[in-house]
Design an enzyme around this catalytic site. Structure first.
Site: not given
Length: 310
Positions: A147, A236, A279
């Site tokens: 990732h 994020d 995510e």
């Protein structure tokens, strides 16, 4: 609602990708399920969209019985197989003139989503919102978690890796712009400079404000406001006070309004063809934090699909 230039009507194809193979933390595979449970599909219908959703992808069936590391890369064959299937699915929606909305899952999935979009629109722009650049190569990655590497594969700078021959380089450096970076590895900084990739870190967001940053970002990859846009949004990228339930939070991120302004500004161009929300991990925090993260994921999507404040 904005008029979308590359869509045939107002249909969104929703692709649920419960997948965590690109990183070591469990739970991120539950993000898509929780987002759907929170009523996303009805919210999109209320905005005037027709929704195609045939259930979450059964991705575990693609897990190979034997998947040793390749160099530093962990679970490479599993990641590759999943991304290849996701690529085909995204391509099918985009080719039909539907907006492809992918719910992740970890950000390794972008190898699939972006390649699917670019198979139909090779001249597209990629806007990548993230705390991290995710442009490590198999040689520069420290963790081996894929990732952190998808952009290098899309650019074709990852080298030849067993099992990834299906993924042809589809992205040119000038087609990519980053927004929200604040945790970039030294080798990634070198890659960004070497290839002249446009990136707006949180320093630029602080200096210019998100309105000016979006204007400059769009001027770079979509100067005539007529280039198909793929938005890949890692939650994020937002500050952990806004989206706490994610695997690699970094302080000092985008505010709630800055994140939504990005989506609204892209929607206003009418050029959006694909969106990733990645995510969201609904297992890492208390229930209040989980709800905050899932609901902000839903509201970012609504902003992409035309919801405005008034």
């Amino acid at each position: 609602m904005s008029e979308y230039k590359y869509l045939k009507g107002q249909t969104v194809g929703v692709i649920g990708c419960p997948f965590s193979g690109g990183q070591p933390r469990g739970g991120v595979d539950l993000g898509p399920l929780r987002i759907i449970e929170y009523g996303l599909l009805d919210q999109l219908v209320d905005l005037g969209w027709s929704v195609e959703f045939d259930g979450h992808r059964k991705l575990d069936k693609l897990r190979p019985t034997y998947d040793p590391d390749i160099g530093k890369l962990k679970q490479p064959r599993f990641v590759s197989k999943v991304c290849r299937e996701v690529s085909k699915t995204v391509e099918s929606y985009v080719r039909k003139g539907q907006l492809a909305l992918t719910l992740g899952g970890d950000h390794s999935l972008a190898m699939g989503t972006v390649s699917g979009t670019f198979a139909v629109h090779p001249d597209a722009a990629l806007i990548w919102v993230d705390a991290h650049a995710d442009i490590n190569t198999p040689d520069t990655t420290v963790s081996g978690n894929i990732h952190g590497c998808p952009v290098s594969f899309l650019l074709g700078i990852a080298g030849k890796i067993e099992g990834f021959s299906w993924l042809k380089p589809c992205l040119k450096p000038e087609q990519l712009v980053y927004i929200g970076l604040r945790d970039v590895d030294p080798p990634e900084k070198k890659i960004l400079r070497q290839y002249g990739i446009k990136a707006f870190s949180m320093h630029e967001v602080d200096k210019y404000g998100i309105g000016k940053v979006m204007e400059m970002a769009l001027d770079h990859v979509c100067p005539g406001r007529d280039t198909p846009i793929h938005l890949s949004f890692d939650v994020d990228g937002l500050d952990p006070t806004v989206a706490p339930s994610t695997g690699t939070p970094v302080r000092g991120g985008l505010t709630f309004r800055e994140g939504h302004y990005i989506c609204e500004a892209i929607s206003e161009t009418g050029c959006l063809v694909a969106v990733d929300i990645m995510e969201v991990n609904p297992t890492l925090q208390d229930e209040v934090s989980i709800e905050e993260t899932v609901t902000v994921g839903c509201s970012l999507i609504r902003s992409c699909l035309g919801e405005t404040l008034l």
